[in-house]
Structure formats: structure tokens, C-alpha cells
Design a protein around this motif. Structure first.
Motif, PDB file in Angstrom:
ATOM      1  N   UNK A  61       0.771  -1.078   0.605  1.00  0.00           N
ATOM      2  CA  UNK A  61       0.059   0.097   0.172  1.00  0.00           C
ATOM      3  C   UNK A  61       0.448   1.506  -0.172  1.00  0.00           C
ATOM      4  N   UNK A  62       0.789   2.293  -1.214  1.00  0.00           N
ATOM      5  CA  UNK A  62       1.119   3.264  -0.927  1.00  0.00           C
ATOM      6  C   UNK A  62       0.023   4.677  -0.482  1.00  0.00           C
ATOM      7  N   UNK A  63       0.851   5.265  -0.381  1.00  0.00           N
ATOM      8  CA  UNK A  63      -0.196   6.338   0.494  1.00  0.00           C
ATOM      9  C   UNK A  63       0.299   8.205  -0.050  1.00  0.00           C
ATOM     10  N   UNK A  64      -0.214   8.976  -1.016  1.00  0.00           N
ATOM     11  CA  UNK A  64       0.053   9.568  -1.610  1.00  0.00           C
ATOM     12  C   UNK A  64      -0.673  10.684  -1.170  1.00  0.00           C
ATOM     13  N   UNK A  65       0.462  12.098  -0.704  1.00  0.00           N
ATOM     14  CA  UNK A  65      -0.472  13.720  -0.062  1.00  0.00           C
ATOM     15  C   UNK A  65       0.226  14.483  -1.019  1.00  0.00           C
ATOM     16  N   UNK A  81       4.535   7.617   1.094  1.00  0.00           N
ATOM     17  CA  UNK A  81       4.517   6.873   2.658  1.00  0.00           C
ATOM     18  C   UNK A  81       4.393   4.926   2.399  1.00  0.00           C
ATOM     19  N   UNK A  82       4.759   4.814   2.681  1.00  0.00           N
ATOM     20  CA  UNK A  82       4.425   2.978   2.564  1.00  0.00           C
ATOM     21  C   UNK A  82       5.552   2.081   1.614  1.00  0.00           C
ATOM     22  N   UNK A  83       5.057   1.693   1.178  1.00  0.00           N
ATOM     23  CA  UNK A  83       6.550   0.938   0.611  1.00  0.00           C
ATOM     24  C   UNK A  83       7.216   1.509   0.041  1.00  0.00           C
ATOM     25  N   UNK A  84       8.393   1.030  -0.771  1.00  0.00           N
ATOM     26  CA  UNK A  84       9.195   1.302  -1.025  1.00  0.00           C
ATOM     27  C   UNK A  84       9.012   1.966  -2.698  1.00  0.00           C
ATOM     28  N   UNK A 116      11.422  10.372  -0.950  1.00  0.00           N
ATOM     29  CA  UNK A 116       9.937   9.677  -1.730  1.00  0.00           C
ATOM     30  C   UNK A 116       8.770  11.124  -1.660  1.00  0.00           C
ATOM     31  N   UNK A 117       9.750  11.533  -2.804  1.00  0.00           N
ATOM     32  CA  UNK A 117       9.253  12.766  -3.212  1.00  0.00           C
ATOM     33  C   UNK A 117       8.818  12.978  -5.022  1.00  0.00           C
ATOM     34  N   UNK A 118       7.792  13.580  -5.177  1.00  0.00           N
ATOM     35  CA  UNK A 118       7.766  14.195  -6.743  1.00  0.00           C
ATOM     36  C   UNK A 118       7.035  15.424  -7.112  1.00  0.00           C
ATOM     37  N   UNK A 119       7.928  15.759  -7.940  1.00  0.00           N
ATOM     38  CA  UNK A 119       7.637  17.491  -8.278  1.00  0.00           C
ATOM     39  C   UNK A 119       7.224  17.922  -8.807  1.00  0.00           C
TER      40      UNK A 119
END
Length: 123
Positions: free
Chosen positions: A1-5, A25-28, A77-80
Motif C-alpha cells: 500500500x502506498x499513501x500519496x499526499x 509513504x508506505x512501500x518502497x 519519497x517525493x515527486x515535484x
């Protein structure tokens, strides 16, 4: 599971800039291809930009090519999504998404989605 904000949306005048961020956050994080989509009222969700696992390859919709730049930081763990020369037609809710494979990166078939952030460009 991956959480995206997502964050960074807002109101800007035409010709201005905004920077959208997506924190995962969550998996790799580095296992996922990341994308940004947008949806305006009454319209279908459309692809904006995508980036490969390492960040070596990026993909853009024709409508944003040359104005938007997508990057990722796997350590954070970010994208911009840097958005320049914004136009009123860029007004939409912008969504960050993650998927396992790069094939079909421009389609909305992603495994995980954030809640979105609103971008409004005034003329």
C-alpha cells in the motif's frame, strides 16, 4: 500500500508559476512509476506528466510540454511538478498517482492515487 499526499496548489495569475509536491509513504517509493493527472469540472481526468522509477525518463502531455517539469527524489519519497507559464486552461484539480509498470504511463490505470490539490489560474 502506498499513501500519496499532494500539496502546493493555489490561485495564480496567468503566466505565473506553481510547484506541486507529492509525498509518498508506505512501500518502497523507488519501485513505482509516478504520474500527475488533472481533472477540470465536467471533463475527464487527463494525463499531465509521468516519470520513471529512477527519474531518467519523463513524459508530458503535449499541452504542458515545455512549461511543466516533473522530477523525483527517491531518497525523500517525493515527486515535484514545476508548472511555469500557467494558462487559465490549466485550471483543474491535480492528482498524484503511482503504478508498478511504465507501459501505459499516460493512461489513468494507476494503482494508487492521492486526494488531489486544486490549481486555479486566473486570466
Amino acid at each position: 500500500q502506498v499513501q500519496l499526499v499532494e500539496s502546493g496548489g493555489g490561485l495564480v495569475q496567468a503566466g505565473g508559476s506553481l510547484r506541486l509536491s507529492c509525498a509518498a509513504s508506505g512501500r518502497t517509493f523507488s519501485r513505482y512509476v509516478m504520474g500527475w493527472f488533472r481533472q477540470a469540472p465536467g471533463k475527464e481526468r487527463e494525463f499531465v506528466a509521468g516519470i520513471s522509477w529512477s527519474g531518467d525518463s519523463t513524459y508530458y502531455a503535449d499541452s504542458v510540454k515545455g512549461r511543466f517539469t516533473l522530477s523525483r527524489d527517491n531518497a525523500k519519497s517525493t515527486v515535484t511538478l514545476q508548472m511555469n507559464s500557467l494558462k487559465p486552461e490549466d485550471t483543474a484539480r491535480y492528482y498524484c498517482a503511482a503504478r508498478n509498470g511504465i507501459a501505459g504511463i499516460t493512461t489513468p490505470n494507476y494503482n494508487y492515487w492521492g486526494q488531489g490539490t486544486q490549481v486555479t489560474v486566473s486570466s
